[in-house]
Design a protein around this motif. Structure first.
Motif, PDB file in Angstrom:
ATOM      1  N   ARG A 126      -3.309   4.734  -4.694  1.00 61.38           N
ATOM      2  CA  ARG A 126      -4.316   3.666  -4.671  1.00 61.38           C
ATOM      3  C   ARG A 126      -3.892   2.473  -5.518  1.00 61.38           C
ATOM      4  O   ARG A 126      -4.184   1.321  -5.171  1.00 61.38           O
ATOM      5  CB  ARG A 126      -5.652   4.215  -5.159  1.00 61.38           C
ATOM      6  CG  ARG A 126      -6.317   5.199  -4.193  1.00 61.38           C
ATOM      7  CD  ARG A 126      -7.612   5.722  -4.772  1.00 61.38           C
ATOM      8  NE  ARG A 126      -8.490   4.621  -5.185  1.00 61.38           N
ATOM      9  CZ  ARG A 126      -9.452   4.749  -6.095  1.00 61.38           C
ATOM     10  NH1 ARG A 126      -9.634   5.912  -6.699  1.00 61.38           N
ATOM     11  NH2 ARG A 126     -10.215   3.721  -6.402  1.00 61.38           N
ATOM     12  N   SER A 128      -0.801   1.480  -5.961  1.00 62.75           N
ATOM     13  CA  SER A 128       0.191   0.763  -5.159  1.00 62.75           C
ATOM     14  C   SER A 128      -0.479  -0.026  -4.043  1.00 62.75           C
ATOM     15  O   SER A 128      -0.072  -1.154  -3.734  1.00 62.75           O
ATOM     16  CB  SER A 128       1.196   1.760  -4.569  1.00 62.75           C
ATOM     17  OG  SER A 128       1.832   2.501  -5.591  1.00 62.75           O
ATOM     18  N   ALA A 129      -1.516   0.556  -3.444  1.00 60.73           N
ATOM     19  CA  ALA A 129      -2.244  -0.155  -2.389  1.00 60.73           C
ATOM     20  C   ALA A 129      -2.945  -1.387  -2.947  1.00 60.73           C
ATOM     21  O   ALA A 129      -2.947  -2.457  -2.328  1.00 60.73           O
ATOM     22  CB  ALA A 129      -3.256   0.784  -1.732  1.00 60.73           C
ATOM     23  N   ALA A 132      -0.341  -4.065  -3.517  1.00 63.86           N
ATOM     24  CA  ALA A 132       0.032  -4.710  -2.255  1.00 63.86           C
ATOM     25  C   ALA A 132      -1.062  -5.661  -1.784  1.00 63.86           C
ATOM     26  O   ALA A 132      -0.764  -6.756  -1.269  1.00 63.86           O
ATOM     27  CB  ALA A 132       0.306  -3.645  -1.201  1.00 63.86           C
ATOM     28  N   LEU A 133      -2.328  -5.265  -1.943  1.00 61.67           N
ATOM     29  CA  LEU A 133      -3.432  -6.137  -1.545  1.00 61.67           C
ATOM     30  C   LEU A 133      -3.441  -7.402  -2.382  1.00 61.67           C
ATOM     31  O   LEU A 133      -3.674  -8.508  -1.866  1.00 61.67           O
ATOM     32  CB  LEU A 133      -4.756  -5.383  -1.689  1.00 61.67           C
ATOM     33  CG  LEU A 133      -6.028  -6.135  -1.297  1.00 61.67           C
ATOM     34  CD1 LEU A 133      -5.971  -6.565   0.164  1.00 61.67           C
ATOM     35  CD2 LEU A 133      -7.259  -5.269  -1.548  1.00 61.67           C
ATOM     36  N   PHE A 199       1.279   5.135   3.356  1.00 65.61           N
ATOM     37  CA  PHE A 199       0.932   4.037   2.459  1.00 65.61           C
ATOM     38  C   PHE A 199       0.048   3.013   3.161  1.00 65.61           C
ATOM     39  O   PHE A 199      -0.927   2.514   2.573  1.00 65.61           O
ATOM     40  CB  PHE A 199       2.196   3.355   1.944  1.00 65.61           C
ATOM     41  CG  PHE A 199       1.926   2.112   1.143  1.00 65.61           C
ATOM     42  CD1 PHE A 199       1.480   2.190  -0.161  1.00 65.61           C
ATOM     43  CD2 PHE A 199       2.115   0.857   1.712  1.00 65.61           C
ATOM     44  CE1 PHE A 199       1.223   1.055  -0.900  1.00 65.61           C
ATOM     45  CE2 PHE A 199       1.852  -0.284   0.983  1.00 65.61           C
ATOM     46  CZ  PHE A 199       1.411  -0.195  -0.322  1.00 65.61           C
ATOM     47  N   LEU A 200       0.349   2.707   4.407  1.00 61.33           N
ATOM     48  CA  LEU A 200      -0.452   1.731   5.146  1.00 61.33           C
ATOM     49  C   LEU A 200      -1.876   2.228   5.351  1.00 61.33           C
ATOM     50  O   LEU A 200      -2.834   1.457   5.255  1.00 61.33           O
ATOM     51  CB  LEU A 200       0.204   1.424   6.491  1.00 61.33           C
ATOM     52  CG  LEU A 200       1.496   0.594   6.426  1.00 61.33           C
ATOM     53  CD1 LEU A 200       2.093   0.430   7.817  1.00 61.33           C
ATOM     54  CD2 LEU A 200       1.233  -0.763   5.782  1.00 61.33           C
ATOM     55  N   THR A 202      -3.488   4.286   3.336  1.00 61.14           N
ATOM     56  CA  THR A 202      -4.155   4.155   2.038  1.00 61.14           C
ATOM     57  C   THR A 202      -4.510   2.704   1.747  1.00 61.14           C
ATOM     58  O   THR A 202      -5.608   2.394   1.263  1.00 61.14           O
ATOM     59  CB  THR A 202      -3.242   4.702   0.926  1.00 61.14           C
ATOM     60  OG1 THR A 202      -2.902   6.058   1.217  1.00 61.14           O
ATOM     61  CG2 THR A 202      -3.938   4.629  -0.423  1.00 61.14           C
ATOM     62  N   ALA A 203      -3.576   1.793   2.039  1.00 61.04           N
ATOM     63  CA  ALA A 203      -3.816   0.375   1.765  1.00 61.04           C
ATOM     64  C   ALA A 203      -4.969  -0.157   2.606  1.00 61.04           C
ATOM     65  O   ALA A 203      -5.823  -0.906   2.108  1.00 61.04           O
ATOM     66  CB  ALA A 203      -2.542  -0.422   2.040  1.00 61.04           C
ATOM     67  N   GLU A 206      -8.222   1.116   1.127  1.00 59.84           N
ATOM     68  CA  GLU A 206      -8.588   0.380  -0.083  1.00 59.84           C
ATOM     69  C   GLU A 206      -9.109  -1.009   0.249  1.00 59.84           C
ATOM     70  O   GLU A 206     -10.072  -1.494  -0.361  1.00 59.84           O
ATOM     71  CB  GLU A 206      -7.376   0.270  -1.018  1.00 59.84           C
ATOM     72  CG  GLU A 206      -7.046   1.545  -1.756  1.00 59.84           C
ATOM     73  CD  GLU A 206      -8.166   1.957  -2.695  1.00 59.84           C
ATOM     74  OE1 GLU A 206      -8.534   1.182  -3.584  1.00 59.84           O
ATOM     75  OE2 GLU A 206      -8.685   3.081  -2.532  1.00 59.84           O
ATOM     76  N   ALA A 207      -8.464  -1.670   1.216  1.00 61.52           N
ATOM     77  CA  ALA A 207      -8.911  -3.017   1.600  1.00 61.52           C
ATOM     78  C   ALA A 207     -10.325  -2.978   2.172  1.00 61.52           C
ATOM     79  O   ALA A 207     -11.152  -3.853   1.868  1.00 61.52           O
ATOM     80  CB  ALA A 207      -7.938  -3.611   2.621  1.00 61.52           C
TER      81      ALA A 207
END
Length: 324
Positions: A126, A128-129, A132-133, A199-200, A202-203, A206-207
């Motif tokens: 989370r 890392s996500a 990235a966001l 990862f995508l 999870t990202a 999170e978004a």
């Protein structure tokens, strides 16, 4: 007599983390010394330019620089649902700024913030996500402001006389080759493809969670727009201090265009590449070469060199206290 250790007794292990943590505390200061030695000519010339500048405008530039750390903290909080400790978050952004100028572009700040979020109890996936966001929204905010200014002032930058046709001819094939290599790696390496897909997911989760909360979404996007706007305001203030004959919004356009272009160059904090790109952009906006160079040197003194040592000290203190 020499003491003989019984074979059944366990070896006593000395704590290994303390020396490593002490070394990490001193590492930022060592990197500051290295950066200062390498950039001593820029430092000397920039300080000389500051002596002839109008101090009220320089103070305004310093104030805008301080507010960039607040904007970064607001954006970082907006990228995660979990509340983060406000004072530590702000101190971390100040320290991350120093780390960003000592390591290749973006890596220093990203590593500091990733560690801070994991120490705050956010799982690594989370964190890392969220990172990235943050990077995505900051990029969108910067490019959005650049596009708006380009639409408003389409003739503000005259890059034709300053740029040759060689750079695009080299850059575009290099970017295309890099994208092909990345696509081939994803297609051929199953474990890598699985990790990227996980990862995508999870990202994206999170978004969605962040945007389901209006306060978090406002902090995320408001901070992402405020951060480059405040950076541009700092350069505009330095331009006024040194009487650069370029309209303020054209200076902002030049700054956004230069920083967007230099993001492709992986140098520590953009040192060297940012200065060159800013001088070219200000000249393209109509500024004389000598004054544009003076403005850029003074701006980098205020935004990079002055906060570098206290930022490194803050980074060492945060490492020592295990905040990061």
């Amino acid at each position: 007599m020499t003491a003989v250790r019984h074979p059944d007794l366990p070896r006593r292990r000395l704590p290994a983390r303390a020396p490593v943590r002490r070394l990490l505390c001193l590492l930022p200061l060592l990197l500051v010394v290295v950066a200062a030695v390498r950039g001593r000519s820029v430092l000397a010339e920039g300080v000389g330019q500051l002596r002839t500048a109008a101090w009220p405008w320089l103070l305004a530039a310093a104030g805008a620089t301080c507010l960039t750390w607040v904007a970064a903290a607001v954006t970082r909080q907006g990228a995660v649902v979990q509340p983060l400790p406000k004072r530590r978050l702000l101190a971390t952004q100040f320290a991350a700024g120093a780390a960003n100028h000592l390591l290749p572009t973006g890596l220093g700040a990203s590593a500091v913030n990733l560690r801070f979020m994991t120490v705050c109890g956010i799982p690594l996936a989370r964190s890392s996500a969220a990172l990235a966001l943050y990077l995505l929204t900051e990029c969108v905010g910067r490019l959005g402001l650049l596009a708006a200014l380009l639409i408003a002032f389409p003739d503000a930058l005259r890059l034709g006389p300053l740029l040759s046709d060689v750079a695009p001819g080299i850059l575009l094939p290099a970017v295309g080759a890099l994208l092909l290599v990345a696509a081939g790696a994803l297609a051929l390496v199953r474990r890598l493809r699985t990790a990227v897909c996980s990862f995508l997911r999870t990202a994206l989760g999170e978004a969605r969670s962040v945007h389901a909360r209006p306060a978090r979404a406002l902090a995320l996007w408001g901070g992402a727009l405020a951060f480059p706007a405040l950076q541009s305001a700092g350069l505009m203030a330095v331009g006024r201090a040194l009487e650069l004959p370029v309209p303020p919004l054209h200076i902002a356009l030049a700054y956004l265009a230069a920083t967007a272009a230099v993001a492709l160059v992986p140098t520590p904090g953009g040192l060297g590449s940012v200065e060159a790109a800013l001088v070219v952009a200000l000249m393209a906006a109509g500024g004389p070469a000598a004054v544009a160079t003076a403005v850029v040197l003074a701006y980098r003194i205020i935004t990079v060199w002055v906060p570098l040592l206290p930022g490194a000290l803050t980074l060492g203190a945060l490492v020592r206290r295990e905040v990061i």
